[in-house]
Design a protein around this motif. Sequence first.
Motif, short mmCIF file in Angstrom:
data_model
loop_
_atom_site.label_atom_id
_atom_site.label_comp_id
_atom_site.label_asym_id
_atom_site.label_seq_id
_atom_site.Cartn_x
_atom_site.Cartn_y
_atom_site.Cartn_z
N ARG A 30 1.10 -1.36 0.14
CA ARG A 30 0.09 0.12 0.11
C ARG A 30 0.85 1.22 -0.24
N ARG A 32 3.10 1.81 -1.47
CA ARG A 32 4.27 2.10 -2.49
C ARG A 32 3.72 3.30 -3.44
N ARG A 33 2.34 2.93 -3.01
CA ARG A 33 0.72 4.44 -3.54
C ARG A 33 1.52 5.65 -3.19
#
Length: 352
Positions: A30, A32-33
């Motif tokens: 999550r 990485r977004r």
Amino acid sequence: MSEEAATVAQIDLALVDDCIERFFAVSSARARRFGRPSEELWRVLRRASMGGKRFRPRMVLTAYAGLGGTDAHAAANVAAAYELLHTALVVHDDVIDRDWSRRGEPNVAGSFRDTGTTGGLALPTAEHRGVSAAVIAGDLALAATTRFIEASGVTGDRRARLLEILDDAVFASAAGEMTDVDLALGVMPTVDEVLAMERAKTSVYSFEAPLQSGAVLAGAPESVVEALGAFGREIGIAYQIVDDLLGVYGDETVTGKSVLGDLREGKRTMLIAYAATTDCWDDIAPYLGDPDLTEDRAAELRATLETCGAKSAAESRIAEHAALARAELAALPYELAERLEHLVSELLERVR
């Protein structure tokens, strides 16, 4: 504890680690977004959660298995909630104590401070970065603890009771932490004030709540849940006194903890609170809290703490609370009582 019970505990602890690892894998994905800062935050927080003894999960699993629980998935998730809670509270405690390392390695704040200085930030700015990251990381871990209760699949009244016990543990720990901050300032606290603080700050979430959660998960009657809470309270206080005693008189090769740290910090433990009421205090006070305290002077302080009766008073309180904990075992099923008796014996062995 029997060999079979120990084997089951090992299997269950592996499941706890699996739960925690899955949580961090999902959270890292999550992150990485949101880019590199978020990814770094989760990477460092994950590292902070590794390497512990999984003591609090052991408490959950000991109570659950001892009361006949068989749902390994549910037990592992509830146990993981307390391990993540421990991580959160330790991260925040390091911020409050202005510590930059734990177990000889940079903690969350220290890691972000160090990468800041490596990247060219001035030390004050890097330290601000480190503290900020630790506050955020601790908040993330704290907020996620209830997700493990939900993941256990427990519903209805048991789910509500598990969430209530977890919430009470967080509430108590926050109260204890704030009390600890204030007790470090001004007038020397009494022995009972120190022990009440340590119970709220650490014992509730380390002993009382995990044991009670294991019992609730197993569907135990409220009388058993209450007895486990009382046992956890007494054995938890005893454990805190043992830790304080070993922080001054322990064998560093066994405990892994410096026997100079508490004296150099001037930590107001039961030993110190008791000593402050004796005629020996004038021989102790000038050197307590000296960051440059030498080994020789520390040896003199230890001898004075022993002469004034502080060490024997601590040992007496350990024995007293251990006896009170043992008295609660009569209300528990034999198999569980036997497992918890092993815990009491292990505690007393640490100070022999």
